[in-house]
Design an enzyme around this catalytic site. Structure first.
Site, PDB file in Angstrom:
ATOM      1  N   ARG A 134       0.863  -1.110   0.044  1.00 58.11           N
ATOM      2  CA  ARG A 134      -0.001  -0.119   0.015  1.00 58.11           C
ATOM      3  C   ARG A 134       1.105   1.123   0.035  1.00 58.11           C
ATOM      4  NH1 ARG A 134      -1.988  -3.613   4.004  1.00 58.11           N
ATOM      5  NH2 ARG A 134      -4.141  -4.386   3.461  1.00 58.11           N
ATOM      6  N   LYS A 159      -1.508  -1.876   7.624  1.00 58.02           N
ATOM      7  CA  LYS A 159      -3.022  -1.860   7.747  1.00 58.02           C
ATOM      8  C   LYS A 159      -3.623  -2.791   8.765  1.00 58.02           C
ATOM      9  CE  LYS A 159      -7.468  -1.261   5.579  1.00 58.02           C
ATOM     10  NZ  LYS A 159      -8.290  -1.368   4.453  1.00 58.02           N
ATOM     11  N   HIS A 224      -2.169   2.507  -5.934  1.00 55.22           N
ATOM     12  CA  HIS A 224      -2.907   1.272  -5.603  1.00 55.22           C
ATOM     13  C   HIS A 224      -3.164   0.330  -6.539  1.00 55.22           C
ATOM     14  CE1 HIS A 224      -4.410  -0.838  -1.921  1.00 55.22           C
ATOM     15  NE2 HIS A 224      -5.527  -1.051  -2.729  1.00 55.22           N
ATOM     16  N   ARG A 227      -0.357  -2.311  -6.670  1.00 53.98           N
ATOM     17  CA  ARG A 227      -0.506  -3.272  -5.832  1.00 53.98           C
ATOM     18  C   ARG A 227      -1.536  -4.184  -6.332  1.00 53.98           C
ATOM     19  NH1 ARG A 227      -1.107  -4.587  -0.112  1.00 53.98           N
ATOM     20  NH2 ARG A 227      -3.222  -5.154   0.346  1.00 53.98           N
ATOM     21  N   HIS A 250      -3.889  -9.060   3.804  1.00 53.38           N
ATOM     22  CA  HIS A 250      -5.367  -9.383   3.892  1.00 53.38           C
ATOM     23  C   HIS A 250      -5.595 -10.202   4.962  1.00 53.38           C
ATOM     24  CE1 HIS A 250      -6.147  -8.387  -0.586  1.00 53.38           C
ATOM     25  NE2 HIS A 250      -5.897  -7.123   0.095  1.00 53.38           N
ATOM     26  N   TYR A 259      -9.736 -11.349  -6.634  1.00 50.33           N
ATOM     27  CA  TYR A 259      -8.684 -11.350  -7.806  1.00 50.33           C
ATOM     28  C   TYR A 259      -8.742 -12.314  -8.550  1.00 50.33           C
ATOM     29  CZ  TYR A 259      -6.261  -7.410  -5.338  1.00 50.33           C
ATOM     30  OH  TYR A 259      -5.985  -6.345  -4.787  1.00 50.33           O
TER      31      TYR A 259
END
Length: 293
Positions: A134, A159, A224, A227, A250, A259
């Site tokens: 990120r 994150k 982004h 990414r 994640h 994805y």
């Protein structure tokens, strides 16, 4: 700071909410109170409903922005005020539209990065793609996070306040070494204009937009986007979803599984039934024009 605001702030601190989350929640409750011109603890269910209609119909906020406001109000009423409401009933969340990101091909990524002229911005944006970071994680890297012995990059407190390791590409290591020799950064790998602070995300975003204009690509490109391209290109190269989840950081596998709907080796793995027809379908001829004489 009012006692009520102080109490909400402390409630978030003891739960170790990130500083950005704390500031966002306090701002949302403040906007809620200002809308009615009353202290928020004097407002009830009907006021909340009126405010939600206002956000959706008059402010026309995107679902993500409304989610943030509702999350803040849920915390304020259920935790700080200890109301015995069922949050999902009093503060329902709007349905989010499910959109898929537009993915750059490997050639488009290479072309775009070749249009980033500045050495520092080229290193940052290349890191976003090569390590799947990120932008907030990339700008907060330190020189000590680059471990050339184990060929990994340490992402510290990404994150969700989680540490993780990602691969260090030999090509990326070469780019970062060239950058380090030229700039000799100290505390931060990518320092900003303010002494002692890393470069801002806005500055990287502006450099990205400038490179996008130079590239002439029709697809939108943001930090982004790189990414997203990292994840899809790994999936198309045969990496499993669980590994990609760990690399991206994640929390839920379901987030990474989105994805699968983009990767060409998944979407295009099954042939269209049109290809199974023995002969191409004939193109119908236009009807002949009538002859009047």
């Amino acid at each position: 700071m009012t006692p009520l605001r102080q109490r909400m702030s402390e409630d978030m601190q003891v739960r170790n909410f990130s500083l950005n989350t704390q500031l966002s929640y306090l701002r949302q409750v403040s906007l809620f109170a200002r809308h009615f011109g009353k202290a928020p603890d004097l407002l009830g269910r009907e006021d909340i409903r009126t405010y939600q209609v206002y956000l959706a119909n008059e402010k026309k906020l995107a679902p993500n922005s409304i989610h943030t406001a509702i999350a803040a109000l849920r915390f304020f009423f259920s935790v700080t005020l200890e109301r015995d409401w069922v949050p999902a009933e009093v503060l329902p969340l709007p349905k989010k539209p499910q959109k898929l990101p537009i993915i750059l091909s490997p050639d488009e990524v290479q072309h775009f990065l070749g249009c980033v002229a500045d050495l520092k911005y080229h290193a940052i944006l290349t890191t976003c793609y090569a390590a799947g970071l990120r932008i907030s994680e990339a700008v907060h890297l330190k020189p000590t996070d680059i471990d050339s012995q184990r060929m990994v990059v340490r992402v510290e407190q990404g994150k969700g306040q989680k540490d993780r390791y990602v691969m260090l590409s030999p090509k990326l290591l070469e780019i970062l070494r060239d950058y380090w020799r030229m700039r000799r950064p100290k505390a931060w790998l990518f320092p900003g204009d303010r002494v002692g602070h890393p470069i801002s995300r806005d500055a990287v975003g502006q450099a990205c937009a400038k490179a996008h204009d130079l590239s002439g690509l029709s697809k939108p490109v943001t930090p982004h986007s790189l990414r997203h391209a990292f994840a899809v290109h790994l999936l198309e190269a045969g990496s499993d979803v669980r590994t990609i989840q760990l690399l991206l950081g994640h929390r839920s596998l379901a987030t990474t599984a989105h994805y699968l709907r983009i990767a060409t080796n998944k979407v295009c793995a099954t042939a269209s039934p049109f290809e199974l027809l023995p002969h191409p379908a004939p193109t119908p001829l236009p009807p002949p024009k009538p002859e009047y004489f």
